[in-house]
Each structure stands twice: as structure tokens, then as C-alpha cells.
Design a protein around this motif. Structure first.
Motif, PDB file in Angstrom:
ATOM      1  N   ILE A 228       0.812  -1.213   0.000  1.00 52.85           N
ATOM      2  CA  ILE A 228       0.000   0.000   0.000  1.00 52.85           C
ATOM      3  C   ILE A 228       0.852   1.272   0.000  1.00 52.85           C
ATOM      4  N   LEU A 229       2.001   1.216   0.703  1.00 53.46           N
ATOM      5  CA  LEU A 229       2.854   2.403   0.752  1.00 53.46           C
ATOM      6  C   LEU A 229       3.425   2.723  -0.627  1.00 53.46           C
ATOM      7  N   THR A 230       3.827   1.694  -1.374  1.00 54.54           N
ATOM      8  CA  THR A 230       4.362   1.923  -2.719  1.00 54.54           C
ATOM      9  C   THR A 230       3.304   2.540  -3.623  1.00 54.54           C
ATOM     10  N   VAL A 231       2.067   2.060  -3.506  1.00 58.54           N
ATOM     11  CA  VAL A 231       0.980   2.599  -4.322  1.00 58.54           C
ATOM     12  C   VAL A 231       0.750   4.077  -4.006  1.00 58.54           C
ATOM     13  N   ILE A 232       0.744   4.396  -2.715  1.00 55.65           N
ATOM     14  CA  ILE A 232       0.518   5.792  -2.304  1.00 55.65           C
ATOM     15  C   ILE A 232       1.694   6.665  -2.717  1.00 55.65           C
ATOM     16  N   PHE A 233       2.920   6.186  -2.472  1.00 58.38           N
ATOM     17  CA  PHE A 233       4.099   6.962  -2.844  1.00 58.38           C
ATOM     18  C   PHE A 233       4.170   7.173  -4.352  1.00 58.38           C
ATOM     19  N   GLY A 234       3.759   6.140  -5.119  1.00 57.42           N
ATOM     20  CA  GLY A 234       3.794   6.252  -6.572  1.00 57.42           C
ATOM     21  C   GLY A 234       2.901   7.364  -7.091  1.00 57.42           C
ATOM     22  N   ARG A 235       1.836   7.643  -6.346  1.00 63.77           N
ATOM     23  CA  ARG A 235       0.916   8.716  -6.727  1.00 63.77           C
ATOM     24  C   ARG A 235       1.396  10.080  -6.232  1.00 63.77           C
ATOM     25  N   VAL A 242      10.101   6.874  -4.953  1.00 62.49           N
ATOM     26  CA  VAL A 242       9.509   5.539  -4.869  1.00 62.49           C
ATOM     27  C   VAL A 242      10.603   4.487  -4.991  1.00 62.49           C
ATOM     28  N   GLY A 243      11.590   4.769  -5.831  1.00 60.53           N
ATOM     29  CA  GLY A 243      12.707   3.845  -5.996  1.00 60.53           C
ATOM     30  C   GLY A 243      13.499   3.657  -4.718  1.00 60.53           C
ATOM     31  N   HIS A 244      13.736   4.741  -3.971  1.00 67.53           N
ATOM     32  CA  HIS A 244      14.460   4.630  -2.698  1.00 67.53           C
ATOM     33  C   HIS A 244      13.683   3.768  -1.701  1.00 67.53           C
ATOM     34  N   PHE A 245      12.388   3.985  -1.623  1.00 70.07           N
ATOM     35  CA  PHE A 245      11.583   3.159  -0.715  1.00 70.07           C
ATOM     36  C   PHE A 245      11.558   1.711  -1.187  1.00 70.07           C
ATOM     37  N   THR A 246      11.419   1.511  -2.501  1.00 72.46           N
ATOM     38  CA  THR A 246      11.370   0.155  -3.050  1.00 72.46           C
ATOM     39  C   THR A 246      12.638  -0.620  -2.709  1.00 72.46           C
ATOM     40  N   VAL A 247      13.795   0.019  -2.859  1.00 69.33           N
ATOM     41  CA  VAL A 247      15.059  -0.658  -2.576  1.00 69.33           C
ATOM     42  C   VAL A 247      15.231  -0.897  -1.084  1.00 69.33           C
ATOM     43  N   LEU A 372      -3.568   9.289   8.741  1.00 69.65           N
ATOM     44  CA  LEU A 372      -3.193  10.161   9.860  1.00 69.65           C
ATOM     45  C   LEU A 372      -1.779  10.718   9.735  1.00 69.65           C
ATOM     46  N   PHE A 373      -0.864   9.936   9.150  1.00 75.18           N
ATOM     47  CA  PHE A 373       0.550  10.329   9.175  1.00 75.18           C
ATOM     48  C   PHE A 373       1.123  10.708   7.813  1.00 75.18           C
ATOM     49  N   HIS A 374       0.337  10.623   6.730  1.00 76.79           N
ATOM     50  CA  HIS A 374       0.921  10.847   5.409  1.00 76.79           C
ATOM     51  C   HIS A 374       1.461  12.256   5.229  1.00 76.79           C
ATOM     52  N   GLU A 375       0.852  13.228   5.895  1.00 79.73           N
ATOM     53  CA  GLU A 375       1.300  14.613   5.716  1.00 79.73           C
ATOM     54  C   GLU A 375       2.640  14.900   6.393  1.00 79.73           C
ATOM     55  N   TYR A 376       3.112  13.951   7.224  1.00 78.62           N
ATOM     56  CA  TYR A 376       4.392  14.148   7.903  1.00 78.62           C
ATOM     57  C   TYR A 376       5.572  13.601   7.102  1.00 78.62           C
ATOM     58  N   GLY A 377       5.306  13.056   5.925  1.00 76.91           N
ATOM     59  CA  GLY A 377       6.377  12.569   5.068  1.00 76.91           C
ATOM     60  C   GLY A 377       6.561  11.062   5.132  1.00 76.91           C
ATOM     61  N   GLN A 379       9.166   9.132   6.002  1.00 74.97           N
ATOM     62  CA  GLN A 379       9.824   8.527   7.162  1.00 74.97           C
ATOM     63  C   GLN A 379       8.841   8.312   8.316  1.00 74.97           C
ATOM     64  N   ARG A 380       8.065   9.336   8.641  1.00 73.55           N
ATOM     65  CA  ARG A 380       7.127   9.229   9.765  1.00 73.55           C
ATOM     66  C   ARG A 380       6.012   8.233   9.449  1.00 73.55           C
ATOM     67  N   MET A 381       5.585   8.203   8.195  1.00 77.97           N
ATOM     68  CA  MET A 381       4.529   7.265   7.813  1.00 77.97           C
ATOM     69  C   MET A 381       5.014   5.824   7.973  1.00 77.97           C
ATOM     70  N   VAL A 382       6.239   5.572   7.539  1.00 82.02           N
ATOM     71  CA  VAL A 382       6.806   4.230   7.659  1.00 82.02           C
ATOM     72  C   VAL A 382       6.992   3.853   9.130  1.00 82.02           C
ATOM     73  N   GLU A 383       7.427   4.779   9.936  1.00 79.66           N
ATOM     74  CA  GLU A 383       7.606   4.514  11.370  1.00 79.66           C
ATOM     75  C   GLU A 383       6.271   4.164  12.033  1.00 79.66           C
ATOM     76  N   ALA A 384       5.237   4.935  11.717  1.00 78.91           N
ATOM     77  CA  ALA A 384       3.920   4.687  12.311  1.00 78.91           C
ATOM     78  C   ALA A 384       3.364   3.331  11.887  1.00 78.91           C
ATOM     79  N   CYS A 385       3.494   2.994  10.616  1.00 77.81           N
ATOM     80  CA  CYS A 385       2.992   1.712  10.111  1.00 77.81           C
ATOM     81  C   CYS A 385       3.765   0.546  10.715  1.00 77.81           C
ATOM     82  N   THR A 386       5.062   0.720  10.899  1.00 80.86           N
ATOM     83  CA  THR A 386       5.886  -0.341  11.494  1.00 80.86           C
ATOM     84  C   THR A 386       5.463  -0.608  12.926  1.00 80.86           C
ATOM     85  N   LEU A 387       5.279   0.449  13.705  1.00 83.88           N
ATOM     86  CA  LEU A 387       4.849   0.277  15.092  1.00 83.88           C
ATOM     87  C   LEU A 387       3.486  -0.393  15.169  1.00 83.88           C
TER      88      LEU A 387
END
Length: 477
Positions: A228-235, A242-247, A372-377, A379-387
Motif C-alpha cells: 500500500i505504501l508503494t501505491v501511495i508513494f507512486g501517486r 519511490v525507488g528509494h523506498f522500493t530498494v 493520519l501520518f501521510h502529511e508528515y512525510g 519517514q514518519r509514515m513508515v515509522e507509524a505503520c511499522t509500530l
């Protein structure tokens, strides 16, 4: 009991060899490709991943797990699944072929029209080997799968590297996928003597559909959850981001799948034979949990520990933005193999409903976290989803523990000691190499010292799972 124990041990051994060799090959090939290709190249192919995996879910419809749960599947069962997969795959490919312009429009990338139509051929080809894969999975042919996977990864990697050197850019990644699944299918047909026939009877498929349909829904939910994150980032972001996140996610997935893949190859086949013996099933499950923790936490926390040196030394400085993303993903990835255990516990007990609803709830809530966290960029979105994903393990425990009377205390006793030892290992290793400045030497020192400290600590504490692993390896020599 001895037969089952030996069979499980062999399955875990070959599962570890299979996934370990696969990840080593993938690591080496990935290093070459990330040096030859750009973040944008990876971003374009990464945008298509969710469609490829979803198509794969639809083509198999959960029948692999359904076949494994059958005590003695017949040739007709496999033949029915084979033809269903082929027909479903052709239908899905036709739909996706004509949807390619819509996918390209969503991502605002015109080149995705042709690229997607080629990449989607991979899942069409894979349909020819799904029934054979189910046969190998059911019969725990892990040694054979190791050979197939290693050869396929090596040859497809060479093809991708040659294309990248010849400046085929993202096409190198596309043809790598097609070459890989083609070679895997050839290997499956070589080792599995069963062959499909033209006598098509969908009665077995209809009989399995109640179970497999829940598996299908859950697989789709899992795929959406994973991508889901790749789909959102791709948009929202350019292709290179997107490539940095993908790798970053690729390295994380590569490491965590070593453990998850090892466990997956034995968990459901073994536990499905013990559903009428709850005490034995509980003992086997807890031992698998200890083995999983023994591998997963040092492997994944270790990847986070060496992330900066690993990225700068191997893929190169152009991928430095991956480092903080990779560290967070790897910490979360340490807990993902535990998901595999709980999921296989539900599946082996025929509770595909638990498997389905737990995953549906997870993806719905994770989308809420993203909003809730997409507007924070990123890094923060990935941190929130991981937790969130780490905490969701509690829900899995509450939903499945009653199947084998597994207590929370049992789980804590099985995994917390390995977390503590792993954290101690990383802290001590970090202190030891503080004075090392050379980045290449620092990477090697971190890896070697961490391994020595972890294994040494385990020996001092007389951890039984380590001794059992060493004894089994000695017997295999």
C-alpha cells in the motif's frame, strides 16, 4: 514422534539452506543491479509490483494451502487446480492488458503501458507451475526447491545484469522476473513427475472453494497491506523517491523472508498433521517460535545495525536516502516471521476465517494510520505503520491462542530472551567498533563482531535451540 521430529528438522534445515542461498544470490545480484540502474528504474517496476502480486493471488485462489490441508490429495485434485489456475490467469492477463493505460495514467508514467504488459507475463507463465509447487510444498521437497530457486535466481540475475550493462534500464528488471519464473517452472516439471491431463474435472476445486476463497481474500488483503505504501508513494512522489523506498523495502524483505520462508516450508505441513494432538501441536509451535526468534531478531536487528555501511559500501552513495527507511523497516521486519507462525497455526487448523478477518482488520486500520501520518512525510509514515504492525501481533495471539491453549506468558518466555540478547549484542558491538573510521572495515567489523558476540552469549547462556541446530548440522556432514 522421532520420524516427525526428524522430518521437521530436515525441512527447517533445507528451508534455511534454500532461503539462505536465495538471499545471498539475490544480495549479490541486487548489488550489481543497484549500481547499474537508477532509483527511477526501480521506482517504475516497483509501481507494478502490487498488480503482479494481486494477479498471482487471483490465479491461485488459495488452492495451494487447500491442497496441503488435504490428507491424501489425488492426481485429479492437482489436475483440477492446474486447469483452474491456467484459465484464471489467461482471463486476468487479458483484463490487465487493457487496463495498462489506466495504470500508467494513475502514476502519470506513460512508459508503464508497454512495461506493465510485459511484466504481467510473469504471472501468466507462473500459472503453469502452481499445482507442481503445491505438490512440492505438500511433500516438503525443500531440497529440490533449494536447487530450483538457486539456479533460477542465478540465471535470471545474469540475464538482468547483461541487459543493464547494455543500457536496457528498467527492462532489465522486467525480463529478470520473466526469466526467473520460467526457469523455476522448468525445475518444478523436472522434479515432480506428475503431469496434467486433458481430463478436466472442476469438482475438487468446488469442494475446496469454501476454504480457499477465504485464503484468497486474505492473500489479497496481505498484498494490499504489504504494498500500500508503494501505491501511495507512486501517486504522491516522483519515481526516484519511490525507488528509494522500493530498494529499502527490498533489502528488508530479503532478510525477513529468509526466516519466514524457512518457517513457511514446514509450519503448515507439520502442524496440519497434529491438529488432533493439541499437546504435541503446542510443543511444536513453541519450539518453532523459539527457532524463529533465534534467527529473526539477530538477522533483522543486525540489518538495521549495519544499514548505513551496507548501503554506502555496496549499492553506493546514490542510495543513501534508503538508510533511515531501511533501519525502521528492518526493526519491524524482525517480527514479521512471527506473523507467519500464527497464520499457519490458523490455516493448519482449518480456520481460514481467522486468517481472513485478522488481515482485513489489519489493512483497514493500517490505511487509517497512513491517512493520519501521510502529511508528515515518508519517514514518519513508515515509522507509524511499522509500530502498528508490531502491536498487531497481540491481536493474532488473542485470535489463535485458544486453538492450542497458548498463554501470553509462553510467548514472552519464547521470544523476549532473544530480543534482549540481540539488543545486548548490537550495543556491545557498537561500543567495540567506535574507534573504527574506515567504512569498509567498519561494515566487516560490525558483522563479524556481532556474530561472535551473539553466538558466544548463546553458548554462555546454554541456549538449547543453538545446541540442537549445531548438532543437526554436524549430523548432516
Amino acid at each position: 514422534m522421532d520420524t516427525l521430529k526428524e522430518k521437521t528438522a530436515k525441512g527447517l534445515f533445507w528451508g534455511a539452506v534454500n532461503n539462505g542461498s536465495t538471499q545471498i544470490f539475490a544480495l549479490l545480484i541486487g548489488i550489481f543491479l543497484t549500481r547499474l540502474l537508477s532509483p527511477s528504474d526501480y521506482g517504475l517496476v516497483g509501481m507494478l509490483t502490487i498488480f503482479t502480486v494481486l494477479a498471482g493471488n487471483l490465479q491461485s485462489c488459495g488452492f495451494t494451502q487447500a491442497l496441503v490441508n488435504i490428507r491424501r490429495p489425488t492426481d485429479n485434485d492437482y489436475n483440477s487446480v492446474f486447469w483452474f489456475n491456467v484459465i484464471a490467469s489467461v482471463s486476468i492477463y487479458i483484463v490487465l492488458f487493457f487496463c495498462a493505460p489506466l495504470i500508467a495514467a494513475y502514476y502519470r508514467q506513460p512508459s508503464l503501458v508497454v512495461l506493465s504488459r510485459v511484466v504481467f507475463l510473469a504471472f501468466l507463465i507462473s500459472s503453469l507451475g502452481i499445482a507442481h509447487n503445491a505438490y512440492m510444498f505438500k511433500n516438503m521437497m525443500n531440497k529440490e526447491q533449494t536447487i530450483i530457486g538457486g539456479i533460477a535466481l542465478l540465471l535470471s540475475g545474469v540475464i538482468a545484469i547483461v541487459l543493464a550493462v547494455c543500457d536496457f534500464t528498467y527492462w532489465a528488471l522486467a525480463w529478470q522476473q520473466i526469466a526467473y519464473i520460467t526457469i523455476v517452472n522448468i525445475g518444478r516439471y523436472y522434479f515432480v513427475k506428475w503431469r496434467p491431463t486433458l481430463h478436466i474435472d472442476f469438482t475438487p476445486v468446488r469442494r475446496m472453494f469454501g476454504f480457499s476463497s477465504k485464503m484468497l481474500v486474505t492473500s489479497i488483503i496481505n498484498t494490499i497491506n504489504s504494498h500500500i505504501l508503494t501505491v501511495i508513494f507512486g501517486r504522491l512522489f516522483p519515481a526516484h523517491i519511490v525507488g528509494h523506498f522500493t530498494v529499502a523495502n527490498k533489502w528488508n524483505t530479503m532478510a525477513s523472508s529468509f526466516v519466514s520462508g524457512t518457517i513457511t516450508q514446514v509450519a503448515q505441513p507439520v502442524m496440519s498433521t497434529l491438529t488432533e494432538e493439541r499437546e504435541r501441536e503446542l510443543r511444536v509451535f513453541r519450539k518453532m517460535m523459539r527457532f524463529t526468534s533465534f534467527l529473526s531478531f539477530p538477522c533483522m536487528f543486525g540489518m538495521a545495525f549495519v544499514a548505513r555501511e551496507f548501503i554506502l559500501v555496496l549499492p553506493g552513495e546514490q542510495w543513501e536516502q534508503c538508510v533511515p527507511l531501511m533501519q525502521v523497516l528492518c526493526i519491524g521486519g524482525a517480527f514479521m516471521p512471527l506473523y507467519t507462525l500464527y497464520q499457519n497455526l490458523a490455516i493448519s487448523n482449518g480456520r481460514s476465517d481467522i486468517y481472513m478477518w485478522c488481515n482485513i482488520a489489519q489493512i483497514i486500520l493500517q490505511i487509517g494510520v497512513i491517512i493520519l501520518f501521510h502529511e508528515y512525510g515518508i519517514q514518519r509514515m513508515v515509522e507509524a505503520c511499522t509500530l502498528f504492525n508490531i502491536l498487531w501481533l497481540v491481536v493474532w495471539h488473542l485470535c489463535t491462542a485458544s486453538l492450542i491453549k497458548l498463554r501470553v506468558l509462553d510467548v514472552l518466555l519464547d521470544i523476549v530472551p532473544f530480543i534482549i540478547v540481540t539488543i545486548f549484542t548490537m550495543v556491545l558491538s557498537g561500543i567495540i567498533i567506535l574507534s573504527v573510521d574506515n567504512i569498509h572495515l567498519k561494515l566487516m567489523a560490525k558483522v563479524i563482531i556481532a556474530i561472535v558476540v551473539y553466538v558466544g552469549t548463546m553458548k554462555l547462556l546454554k541456549v538449547k535451540i543453538l545446541d540442537e541446530c549445531l548438532q543437526f548440522v554436524k549430523r548432516r556432514k
